[in-house]
Design an enzyme around this catalytic site. Structure first.
Site, PDB file in Angstrom:
ATOM      1  N   LYS A 197       0.491  -1.200   0.048  1.00  0.00           N
ATOM      2  CA  LYS A 197       0.040   0.231   0.352  1.00  0.00           C
ATOM      3  C   LYS A 197       1.043   1.149  -0.318  1.00  0.00           C
ATOM      4  O   LYS A 197       1.167   1.758   1.032  1.00  0.00           O
ATOM      5  CB  LYS A 197      -0.586   0.428   0.932  1.00  0.00           C
ATOM      6  N   THR A 252       5.486   8.055  13.792  1.00  0.00           N
ATOM      7  CA  THR A 252       5.556   7.497  14.526  1.00  0.00           C
ATOM      8  C   THR A 252       4.127   7.435  14.681  1.00  0.00           C
ATOM      9  O   THR A 252       3.672   6.296  15.904  1.00  0.00           O
ATOM     10  CB  THR A 252       6.727   8.087  15.345  1.00  0.00           C
ATOM     11  N   GLU A 253       3.350   8.069  14.316  1.00  0.00           N
ATOM     12  CA  GLU A 253       2.140   7.972  15.165  1.00  0.00           C
ATOM     13  C   GLU A 253       1.575   7.044  14.447  1.00  0.00           C
ATOM     14  O   GLU A 253       0.769   6.789  15.112  1.00  0.00           O
ATOM     15  CB  GLU A 253       1.504   9.597  15.323  1.00  0.00           C
ATOM     16  N   GLU A 272       9.814   1.462  10.625  1.00  0.00           N
ATOM     17  CA  GLU A 272      10.790   2.801  10.750  1.00  0.00           C
ATOM     18  C   GLU A 272      10.318   4.213  10.609  1.00  0.00           C
ATOM     19  O   GLU A 272       9.594   4.355  10.081  1.00  0.00           O
ATOM     20  CB  GLU A 272      11.576   2.604   9.245  1.00  0.00           C
ATOM     21  N   CYS A 306      13.322  10.763   6.886  1.00  0.00           N
ATOM     22  CA  CYS A 306      13.787  10.547   8.429  1.00  0.00           C
ATOM     23  C   CYS A 306      14.869  10.893   9.477  1.00  0.00           C
ATOM     24  O   CYS A 306      14.843  11.383   9.943  1.00  0.00           O
ATOM     25  CB  CYS A 306      12.711   9.419   8.541  1.00  0.00           C
ATOM     26  N   GLU A 407       9.232  16.663  15.403  1.00  0.00           N
ATOM     27  CA  GLU A 407      10.213  16.032  13.337  1.00  0.00           C
ATOM     28  C   GLU A 407       9.285  17.343  12.815  1.00  0.00           C
ATOM     29  O   GLU A 407       7.614  17.350  12.450  1.00  0.00           O
ATOM     30  CB  GLU A 407      10.166  14.724  13.261  1.00  0.00           C
TER      31      GLU A 407
HETATM   32  P1  NAD Z   1       2.031   8.426   6.959  1.00  0.00           P
HETATM   33  O1  NAD Z   1       2.711   8.076   9.552  1.00  0.00           O
HETATM   34  O2  NAD Z   1       1.475   9.873   7.399  1.00  0.00           O
HETATM   35  O3  NAD Z   1       2.114   7.488   6.140  1.00  0.00           O
HETATM   36  C1  NAD Z   1       2.801   5.977   6.242  1.00  0.00           C
HETATM   37  C2  NAD Z   1       1.713   5.442   5.459  1.00  0.00           C
HETATM   38  O4  NAD Z   1       0.933   4.453   6.173  1.00  0.00           O
HETATM   39  C3  NAD Z   1       0.980   6.398   3.777  1.00  0.00           C
HETATM   40  O5  NAD Z   1       1.333   4.423   3.108  1.00  0.00           O
HETATM   41  C4  NAD Z   1      -0.013   6.084   4.969  1.00  0.00           C
HETATM   42  O6  NAD Z   1      -1.290   5.712   3.500  1.00  0.00           O
HETATM   43  C5  NAD Z   1      -0.105   5.156   5.411  1.00  0.00           C
HETATM   44  N1  NAD Z   1      -0.791   4.702   6.541  1.00  0.00           N
HETATM   45  C6  NAD Z   1      -1.993   6.501   7.146  1.00  0.00           C
HETATM   46  N2  NAD Z   1      -2.551   6.375   8.739  1.00  0.00           N
HETATM   47  C7  NAD Z   1      -2.596   4.530   8.552  1.00  0.00           C
HETATM   48  C8  NAD Z   1      -3.376   4.127   9.816  1.00  0.00           C
HETATM   49  N3  NAD Z   1      -4.185   4.263  10.312  1.00  0.00           N
HETATM   50  N4  NAD Z   1      -3.294   2.196   9.734  1.00  0.00           N
HETATM   51  C9  NAD Z   1      -2.342   2.065   8.110  1.00  0.00           C
HETATM   52  N5  NAD Z   1      -1.568   2.366   7.453  1.00  0.00           N
HETATM   53  C10 NAD Z   1      -2.182   4.025   7.018  1.00  0.00           C
HETATM   54  O7  NAD Z   1       3.679   8.666   7.089  1.00  0.00           O
HETATM   55  P2  NAD Z   1       4.087   9.863   6.105  1.00  0.00           P
HETATM   56  O8  NAD Z   1       3.782  10.774   6.179  1.00  0.00           O
HETATM   57  O9  NAD Z   1       3.459   9.616   4.455  1.00  0.00           O
HETATM   58  O10 NAD Z   1       5.842  10.498   5.720  1.00  0.00           O
HETATM   59  C11 NAD Z   1       6.981  10.738   6.766  1.00  0.00           C
HETATM   60  C12 NAD Z   1       6.871  10.288   7.994  1.00  0.00           C
HETATM   61  O11 NAD Z   1       7.312   8.801   7.274  1.00  0.00           O
HETATM   62  C13 NAD Z   1       8.225  10.543   8.815  1.00  0.00           C
HETATM   63  O12 NAD Z   1       7.563  10.781  10.390  1.00  0.00           O
HETATM   64  C14 NAD Z   1       9.217  10.050   8.282  1.00  0.00           C
HETATM   65  O13 NAD Z   1      10.047  10.209   9.424  1.00  0.00           O
HETATM   66  C15 NAD Z   1       8.867   8.140   8.522  1.00  0.00           C
HETATM   67  N6  NAD Z   1      10.157   8.273   7.353  1.00  0.00           N
HETATM   68  C16 NAD Z   1      10.640   7.066   8.358  1.00  0.00           C
HETATM   69  C17 NAD Z   1      11.314   6.463   8.115  1.00  0.00           C
HETATM   70  C18 NAD Z   1      12.513   5.197   8.275  1.00  0.00           C
HETATM   71  O14 NAD Z   1      12.911   4.654   7.508  1.00  0.00           O
HETATM   72  N7  NAD Z   1      12.855   5.443   9.514  1.00  0.00           N
HETATM   73  C19 NAD Z   1      11.947   6.467   5.766  1.00  0.00           C
HETATM   74  C20 NAD Z   1      10.847   7.756   5.581  1.00  0.00           C
HETATM   75  C21 NAD Z   1       9.818   8.034   6.302  1.00  0.00           C
END
Ligand code: NAD
Length: 503
Positions: A197, A252-253, A272, A306, A407
């Site tokens: 997804k 993280t949320e 991650e 991240c 962040e």
């Molecule tokens: P996000 O958590 O909003 O979304 C990530 C994915 O989860 C998307 O595909 C989204 O559609 C899906 N999602 C959202 N709510 C969901 C739910 N309730 N249940 C299941 N899936 C759900 O994150 P984002 O805004 O897309 O990405 C930014 C974040 O990702 C930042 O916090 C960043 O630090 C983190 N990140 C971490 C790494 C790492 O390797 N540690 C790498 C890249 C990004």
């Protein structure tokens, strides 16, 4: 609702909505080897963040669609074409998928750049990383093996590493194809099947990858992609009873929600998550390299990383000179659409992300931090329609300000200075996240500080860099488990112990 998702326009009925220009391409979900519409026929617009104009429409997957995709992945997992395939042939398929990515390199990079807004140069780096991931794990597919264990008596005790089954992958929008592939490649090497997804803002390259997997020779159903919002499609995938593991990269949320679901289902997860990382410059660092590294560490991908080095710690003896040079270099960065070769920093991925970042900037100014450069939306006439925020640096930041703790996920650097190492370590570790970088020419300082930082990855005199061979992880609330490297395959296998009585 998650930041960045509300602008997607969900329409019912025909695949093309009334706001869809004729040349905007439509994409279905990718299930069991072919492109199919969502059962609800809902679609969502995908925008170019440099203009906020539509560039595509994609099917918006529902819970039913997730069910269909998981069923296709289960059937493929049980099929002799996949389950019975020699591991070396599985490796060969991964290699061929890497080749497909190489063959479509320019197109994939162009689409990633257009969809995320990142400079084309950076997008090319992402896609090169993608084929390297598949090639690396191609070599591992036939080296996943168990042990023989010395036990008492006339017995043979051995372990077998088996694939898990159907693996779910939920990816973010900042490195869409790279981060999805980081989980998919070891899962395929292990013999699992995949339902991916992608983030609803950036689904295009994931759909291409599923198509390329078919071209490489993967049986239908081994790689499936369900596009759609996280709160519906993502949640349904994470919560599906027939999924055997969930690999999630994102905030993280959301990671906490995925973990709660996993607890209920008693199912393994790899997470991650976010970061608020110290980028530390000691007095004896090579100034020019450190300057470049600090710039790159916060303004690459417009800071949407991240592992962005978003908290800069500079030794007080070089602070004035370093900050002046850094501010001058930041002011000169060329901000523009990712498609232009000369662009050094593109837009933020969405209007929501822009609003969120500008909100942090306002908060920083109101809290009394000193704005050295940037701090506003780009003013050039040709950039106004896009989500462009100028590269920003705050100085005189107090450790308890929101901009120092949360962040921001945008081009905003918070600068601090330090005198003593103990004080530096305490400040650098004073965060719920855990990733970092250190700049020094003194090897003793480098290794001592690396061992004292509570982070999963330390880079010394380089930022940020990683390879498919190196474990990628964070400590504390930045990750659960790790990705990349040989051992990442363990997350996609289970160990079976077989005890044979030989008497
Ligand atoms: P996000 O958590 O909003 O979304 C990530 C994915 O989860 C998307 O595909 C989204 O559609 C899906 N999602 C959202 N709510 C969901 C739910 N309730 N249940 C299941 N899936 C759900 O994150 P984002 O805004 O897309 O990405 C930014 C974040 O990702 C930042 O916090 C960043 O630090 C983190 N990140 C971490 C790494 C790492 O390797 N540690 C790498 C890249 C990004």
């Amino acid at each position: 609702m998650n930041a960045g998702e509300s602008h997607t326009l969900i329409v019912r009925g025909l695949m093309a909505g009334p706001d869809t220009p004729m040349d905007v391409k439509e994409h279905g979900l990718f299930i069991a080897g072919k492109s199919v519409p969502s059962r609800s026929e809902a679609t969502a617009g995908v925008l170019d963040p440099a203009t906020n104009q539509p560039i595509a429409r994609v099917a918006s997957g529902s819970e039913d669609d997730v069910g269909t995709a998981v069923e296709a992945a289960r059937n493929a997992f049980e099929s002799p074409e996949w389950r019975g395939l020699d591991p070396s042939k599985r490796g060969r398929l991964l290699w061929l998928l890497g080749q497909q990515v190489r063959d479509h390199f320019e197109e994939l990079a162009r689409i990633e750049s257009l969809n995320v807004g990142k400079p084309i140069r950076e997008a090319k780096g992402d896609i090169a990383y993608v084929y390297k991931l598949f090639e690396y794990y191609a070599g591992i597919a036939d080296k996943i093996q168990g042990d023989t264990i010395p036990v008492p008596g006339a017995r043979l005790d051995y372990t077998v590493r088996e694939p898990l089954g159907v693996t779910a992958h939920i990816a973010p929008w900042n490195y869409p194809l790279l981060l999805a592939s980081r989980g998919i490649a070891p899962a395929l090497a292990a013999g699992d099947t995949v339902v991916l997804k992608p983030a609803s803002l950036t689904p295009l390259t994931a759909l291409m990858l599923a198509d390329l997997a078919g071209k490489a020779g993967f049986p239908p159903g081994v790689v499936n992609v369900v596009t759609g919002p996280g709160r519906t499609a993502g949640n349904a995938l994470a919560d599906h009873p027939d999924v055997d593991s969930v690999t999630f990269t994102g905030s993280t949320e959301t990671g906490k929600q995925i973990m709660q679901i996993a607890a209920r289902r008693v199912r393994p997860v790899t997470l991650e998550l976010g970061g608020k990382n110290p980028n530390i410059v000691f007095a004896e660092a090579k100034m020019d390299r450190a300057l470049k590294g600090v710039l790159f560490g916060i303004f690459q991908n417009a800071g949407q990383m991240c592992w962005a080095g978003s908290r800069l710690f500079v030794h007080e003896s070089i602070r004035d000179d370093f900050m002046k040079k850094l501010t001058d270099a930041t002011a000169k960065l060329r901000v523009g659409p990712g498609s232009k070769e000369e662009t050094q920093m593109g837009p933020l991925v969405s209007r929501e992300q822009e609003t969120s970042v500008l909100g942090y900037i306002e908060d920083g100014t109101r809290s009394g931090a000193t704005l050295l450069v940037g701090g506003r939306k780009a003013e050039a006439a040709d950039l106004r329609a896009g989500n462009f925020v100028m590269p920003t640096i705050f100085d005189e930041v107090a450790g308890d300000m929101r901009i120092a703790r949360e962040e921001i996920f945008g081009p905003v650097l918070c600068a601090f200075d330090f005198r003593e190492e103990d004080e530096l370590i305490a400040a650098a570790n004073d965060t719920e996240y855990g990733l970092a970088a250190v700049w020094t020419q003194d090897l003793r300082t480098a290794h001592r500080v690396a061992s004292r930082l509570e982070v999963g990855m330390v880079t010394i005199n380089e930022f940020p860099v990683t390879f498919p061979q190196s474990p990628f992880s964070g400590f504390k609330q930045s990750a659960v488990g790790f990705e990349q490297g040989i051992d990442a395959v363990d997350a996609y296998t289970r160990v079976k112990n077989v005890m044979v009585n030989l008497e």
